[in-house]
Design a protein around this motif. Structure first.
Motif, short mmCIF file in Angstrom:
data_model
loop_
_atom_site.label_atom_id
_atom_site.label_comp_id
_atom_site.label_asym_id
_atom_site.label_seq_id
_atom_site.Cartn_x
_atom_site.Cartn_y
_atom_site.Cartn_z
N GLU A 183 14.34 51.81 26.50
CA GLU A 183 14.39 50.61 25.65
C GLU A 183 15.70 50.53 24.86
O GLU A 183 16.24 49.45 24.64
CB GLU A 183 13.19 50.54 24.70
N LEU A 220 18.38 49.35 27.17
CA LEU A 220 18.23 47.91 27.36
C LEU A 220 18.84 47.14 26.21
O LEU A 220 19.49 46.10 26.41
CB LEU A 220 16.73 47.61 27.42
N ARG A 263 22.47 46.96 26.68
CA ARG A 263 22.85 45.96 27.69
C ARG A 263 22.80 44.56 27.10
O ARG A 263 23.64 43.72 27.39
CB ARG A 263 21.91 46.05 28.90
N GLU A 286 26.78 46.30 33.62
CA GLU A 286 26.94 46.77 34.99
C GLU A 286 28.02 45.99 35.74
O GLU A 286 28.69 46.52 36.62
CB GLU A 286 25.61 46.72 35.75
N GLN A 329 28.45 53.64 42.32
CA GLN A 329 27.01 53.73 42.57
C GLN A 329 26.30 54.53 41.49
O GLN A 329 25.23 54.15 41.01
CB GLN A 329 26.76 54.41 43.92
N THR A 355 21.89 50.73 34.70
CA THR A 355 20.85 49.73 34.96
C THR A 355 19.45 50.34 35.02
O THR A 355 18.48 49.63 35.24
CB THR A 355 21.11 48.99 36.29
N SER A 356 19.36 51.64 34.83
CA SER A 356 18.06 52.29 34.99
C SER A 356 17.09 51.89 33.88
O SER A 356 17.49 51.58 32.76
CB SER A 356 18.23 53.82 34.98
N TYR A 357 15.84 51.84 34.24
CA TYR A 357 14.78 51.57 33.26
C TYR A 357 13.66 52.52 33.65
O TYR A 357 12.71 52.16 34.32
CB TYR A 357 14.37 50.10 33.37
N ARG A 358 13.82 53.77 33.26
CA ARG A 358 13.01 54.85 33.79
C ARG A 358 11.59 54.87 33.21
O ARG A 358 11.36 54.44 32.09
CB ARG A 358 13.65 56.21 33.47
N TYR A 359 10.71 55.45 33.99
CA TYR A 359 9.35 55.70 33.52
C TYR A 359 9.42 56.69 32.36
O TYR A 359 10.12 57.71 32.45
CB TYR A 359 8.51 56.24 34.67
N ARG A 419 20.47 58.61 44.04
CA ARG A 419 19.14 58.01 43.93
C ARG A 419 18.26 58.81 42.97
O ARG A 419 17.65 58.26 42.05
CB ARG A 419 18.45 57.94 45.29
N THR A 422 17.10 57.21 39.27
CA THR A 422 15.80 56.53 39.24
C THR A 422 14.64 57.37 38.70
O THR A 422 13.70 56.81 38.15
CB THR A 422 15.39 55.99 40.62
N ARG A 423 14.68 58.67 38.83
CA ARG A 423 13.54 59.47 38.38
C ARG A 423 13.47 59.51 36.86
O ARG A 423 14.48 59.42 36.17
CB ARG A 423 13.64 60.89 38.94
N SER A 424 12.26 59.75 36.35
CA SER A 424 12.09 59.84 34.91
C SER A 424 12.73 61.14 34.40
O SER A 424 12.93 62.09 35.16
CB SER A 424 10.61 59.84 34.56
#
Lengths: 313, 313
Positions: free
Chosen positions: B114, B117, B120, B132, B145, B152-156, B189, B193-195
């Motif tokens: 958060e 975000l 951003r 980005e 990349q 841009t990640s919004y992780r769990y 990747r 992407t992973r938490s």
């Protein structure tokens, strides 16, 4: 413009009770389900869900799933969810099916940045994974780069554009997309990061320079998944209404009808711009959308879709 | 634990008036600036900005910029901004300078989803571009990349982890990062992407399998920008406190001192965990952080940093 017809005042309690009654006894009274839920706004539907749970101590969505079946059930289920939650479900189904990535591209390119963010939030809540995490884990190469870039984008929303950039980037798109030379890296960068307004300016430049629309003849039988996703992204950004008209047209035209696509567009757009999509459909096909849908569907599913279109008897 | 010492009640109006008085006449009364702003929480500082503008019809931040100079000005400027806005500025400076991408990696990996975000959003408001978008336009290949994926990640956020995945992905990281074989695609990747919880489990697996920490000897003189960014990402995710301790240590150790890095850590963490960073620093270096900073800095800049550290006279 929406097609949904909903009363400005309704009683969530009466609705909840009428639905409960429709479930009781032998069989389900589908007509009541359609008449109530097909005439309620997103806010009203959430109120009904809440009140229903309070009164009857059961989840209305789960109860509906056990009461109704097939395409009708799918449509009602998608309809009763909040939009962000519905899109999270659609995206998850698309990832699991592993071939309908255009649903993901559609969500990522047509929703506003804040709406897309709400979908990512809903996805996290539901699946305990991030949307991009699941997309990335199921794809690779350029397809992954494009899809992850699209779903994670948080674009500038505003009128400021850079005309010089539009020209340069129109050529980047031309080289990669039409000439198929060089790498797709730059094309992916442009499509996943620039604002919609900037991209529309870029597509206009493209047409001026090359005398043809960028989305023209972009895919053919031999196109791979990446190229199809690229095409969907360009069309979703360029003109959402035209994009949706084509999705509906193809869904209806398909042998056996593509109910998933048809349901998706009707359910997602009934409270937004389905009226305009329907007008564009008529101009393009000289057939009213409700007639085309009525011809290809049947039973409660048909009644429900037509209700959302504001066209039931 | 924070190091900032701030009164629980203060009068924004008195603060604004005292600051205005400090600006008037010949020269600036820097001491007042330090005593006031160096003892106010983020909320209090925003109140002062608002009240100052109401009373004097001028922007406090702009006035400060014209009144004070050098590293002191930079530190006060960064300090007075809201955290998300400050990080947006830091990211933009890093993009423009084009070589300090670890600042961007730091923001993207250490902030909560958060908070990231919010950065951003602040970036969009300030620059009319997305974060980005600017990162992607200034980079290419794997570096792009990785950086775009991180920002841009919004992780769990949660405790659920998948231990089997941690094992598989520990090997993915090992192959790419240590053995330098195969592509970096999968490594990017996993890291983007992973938490955080999942990644920490993956790093722990790595250590168990290979008997050494993943961040050990990851970079050397010959490492390129991408490898350095990868290293920063791993360390930022793995242990933010240790990461910051090292940033401060290197900043102090550097011939001439890296004031930008020093300011960044002190200003960004004074209201969060600078006390813990400072304790870890002491354990590692057997020197108190305030002594080390006092030795390498001077004048108002020194006084201001020590104030934020809760260590002024």
């Amino acid at each position: 413009m929406a097609t949904l017809i909903a009363p400005s005042n309704h009683s969530p309690q009466e609705d909840a009770e009428a639905l409960r009654k429709a479930f009781e006894g032998w069989g389900t009274d589908e007509k009541t389900v359609i008449v109530i839920l097909g005439h309620r706004t997103v806010y009203q539907r959430q109120q009904i869900r809440r009140v229903y749970e309070e009164i009857f101590q059961e989840d209305l969505v789960k109860r509906l799933e056990s009461e109704i079946k097939g395409d009708f059930e799918k449509a009602v289920y998608r309809w009763i969810l909040e939009p962000a939650d519905r899109d999270a479900v659609l995206a998850n189904v698309a990832i699991k099916n592993g071939k309908n990535y255009n649903v993901i591209v559609e969500i990522a390119t047509i929703l506003s940045p804040e709406e897309l963010l709400a979908v990512r939030r809903a996805y996290l809540n539901r699946y305990k994974h991030s949307l991009e995490e699941d997309v990335a884990a199921h794809t690779s190469g350029h397809l992954r780069q494009l899809l992850v870039g699209l779903v994670t984008s948080y674009r500038y929303v505003g009128d400021e554009i850079n005309p010089k950039l539009a020209q340069t980037e129109a050529e980047i798109l031309h080289d990669a997309v039409k000439e198929k030379k060089g790498s797709y890296e730059e094309t992916i960068r442009v499509l996943t990061t620039r604002s919609r307004t900037q991209l529309v300016a870029t597509f206009n430049c493209y047409r001026e320079i090359h005398g043809t629309s960028i989305s023209k003849k972009l895919v053919d039988e031999g196109s791979d998944e990446f190229q199809r996703a690229l095409y969907t992204a360009i069309r979703g950004i360029k003109d959402p209404i035209k994009y949706y008209e084509k999705v509906v047209r193809n869904a209806i035209k398909k042998v056996g009808t593509d109910e998933d696509a048809l349901t998706r567009v009707v359910v997602s757009r009934a409270e937004k711009d389905l009226k305009i999509i329907s007008e564009v459909y008529y101009k393009r096909n000289s057939v009213l959308l409700e007639h085309a849908i009525a011809k290809e569907t049947s039973g409660d599913y048909k009644k429900f879709l037509l209700t959302l279109l504001g066209k039931e008897d």
